[in-house]
Design an enzyme around this catalytic site. Structure first.
Site, PDB file in Angstrom:
ATOM      1  N   CYS A  51     -83.925 -39.316-101.142  1.00 55.88           N
ATOM      2  CA  CYS A  51     -85.338 -39.524-100.867  1.00 55.88           C
ATOM      3  C   CYS A  51     -85.811 -40.657-101.770  1.00 55.88           C
ATOM      4  O   CYS A  51     -85.564 -40.622-102.985  1.00 55.88           O
ATOM      5  CB  CYS A  51     -86.132 -38.251-101.143  1.00 55.88           C
ATOM      6  SG  CYS A  51     -87.920 -38.498-101.073  1.00 55.88           S
ATOM      7  N   ASP A  58     -80.842 -36.061 -99.334  1.00 52.14           N
ATOM      8  CA  ASP A  58     -81.141 -35.792 -97.935  1.00 52.14           C
ATOM      9  C   ASP A  58     -79.823 -35.736 -97.190  1.00 52.14           C
ATOM     10  O   ASP A  58     -78.874 -36.449 -97.530  1.00 52.14           O
ATOM     11  CB  ASP A  58     -82.014 -36.904 -97.338  1.00 52.14           C
ATOM     12  CG  ASP A  58     -83.445 -36.847 -97.830  1.00 52.14           C
ATOM     13  OD1 ASP A  58     -83.974 -35.740 -97.982  1.00 52.14           O
ATOM     14  OD2 ASP A  58     -84.034 -37.920 -98.044  1.00 52.14           O
ATOM     15  N   VAL A  73     -65.245 -51.936 -84.971  1.00 54.83           N
ATOM     16  CA  VAL A  73     -65.477 -51.749 -86.395  1.00 54.83           C
ATOM     17  C   VAL A  73     -64.210 -51.151 -87.008  1.00 54.83           C
ATOM     18  O   VAL A  73     -63.571 -50.275 -86.408  1.00 54.83           O
ATOM     19  CB  VAL A  73     -66.717 -50.866 -86.680  1.00 54.83           C
ATOM     20  CG1 VAL A  73     -66.528 -49.431 -86.213  1.00 54.83           C
ATOM     21  CG2 VAL A  73     -67.087 -50.907 -88.156  1.00 54.83           C
ATOM     22  N   SER A  75     -62.444 -48.701 -89.204  1.00 56.18           N
ATOM     23  CA  SER A  75     -62.976 -47.382 -89.561  1.00 56.18           C
ATOM     24  C   SER A  75     -63.041 -47.110 -91.062  1.00 56.18           C
ATOM     25  O   SER A  75     -63.969 -46.447 -91.522  1.00 56.18           O
ATOM     26  CB  SER A  75     -62.200 -46.272 -88.849  1.00 56.18           C
ATOM     27  OG  SER A  75     -60.857 -46.269 -89.241  1.00 56.18           O
ATOM     28  N   GLU A  93     -85.807 -42.688 -91.219  1.00 54.03           N
ATOM     29  CA  GLU A  93     -85.901 -43.703 -90.170  1.00 54.03           C
ATOM     30  C   GLU A  93     -85.232 -45.001 -90.604  1.00 54.03           C
ATOM     31  O   GLU A  93     -84.514 -45.639 -89.826  1.00 54.03           O
ATOM     32  CB  GLU A  93     -87.375 -43.961 -89.816  1.00 54.03           C
ATOM     33  CG  GLU A  93     -88.105 -42.757 -89.249  1.00 54.03           C
ATOM     34  CD  GLU A  93     -88.727 -41.839 -90.311  1.00 54.03           C
ATOM     35  OE1 GLU A  93     -89.548 -40.994 -89.920  1.00 54.03           O
ATOM     36  OE2 GLU A  93     -88.405 -41.954 -91.520  1.00 54.03           O
TER      37      GLU A  93
END
Length: 153
Positions: A51, A58, A73, A75, A93
């Site tokens: 956070c 979180d 990509v 890995s 977000e």
């Protein structure tokens, strides 16, 4: 068929954990099937970040789907990138969208989506979804498979 892995700095080498997402090195390899329309999925069921206000951890379940074009990509670099968020303070977000945008910029895929199912903070779970646009016609999109948060009941 051999995949060109020249130029990769992390695969097959002992690699230190990146200290931040900005310092994490995401790498790509050529797609051996650039003319085929298919979906690649990465699931990160134990994603963690901090956070940005309290510094408390979180937790999220992240699913990344993409339809490759010229690049895949690598890995190991993705795993290191995802774990680089463990000491990174950002809102849910921001983390979710930033991961999606970084992969979009690196891979230039036909299509990409990311879903972040975040565990409750302050009693409220936050789910964040982002995609680059409409999926290509004919692309098989399996269900994301992550239920919304229900608590213990």
């Amino acid at each position: 068929m051999t995949t060109d892995v020249s130029g990769l700095s992390q695969l097959g080498a002992q690699t230190a954990q990146p200290t931040s997402p900005e310092r994490a090195v995401l790498e790509r390899v050529p797609n051996p099937h650039p003319d085929e329309l298919y979906l690649a999925r990465f699931t990160v069921p134990e994603f963690t970040s901090l956070c940005p206000v309290t510094g408390q951890p979180d937790f999220a379940h992240i699913v990344i789907d993409y339809a490759p074009q010229d690049w895949l990509v690598e890995s190991k670099s993705l795993k290191l990138f995802m774990t680089s968020f463990r000491n990174h303070g950002a809102f849910h977000e921001d983390c979710t969208v930033a991961i999606g945008k970084r992969l979009r910029d690196l891979l230039e895929p036909r299509w990409l989506r990311i879903g972040g199912w975040w565990y409750p903070r302050g009693g409220i779970p936050i789910d964040v979804f982002w995609q680059t646009g409409a999926p290509p016609e004919g692309l098989w999109l399996p269900e994301l498979g992550v239920p919304t948060y229900r608590g213990r009941g």
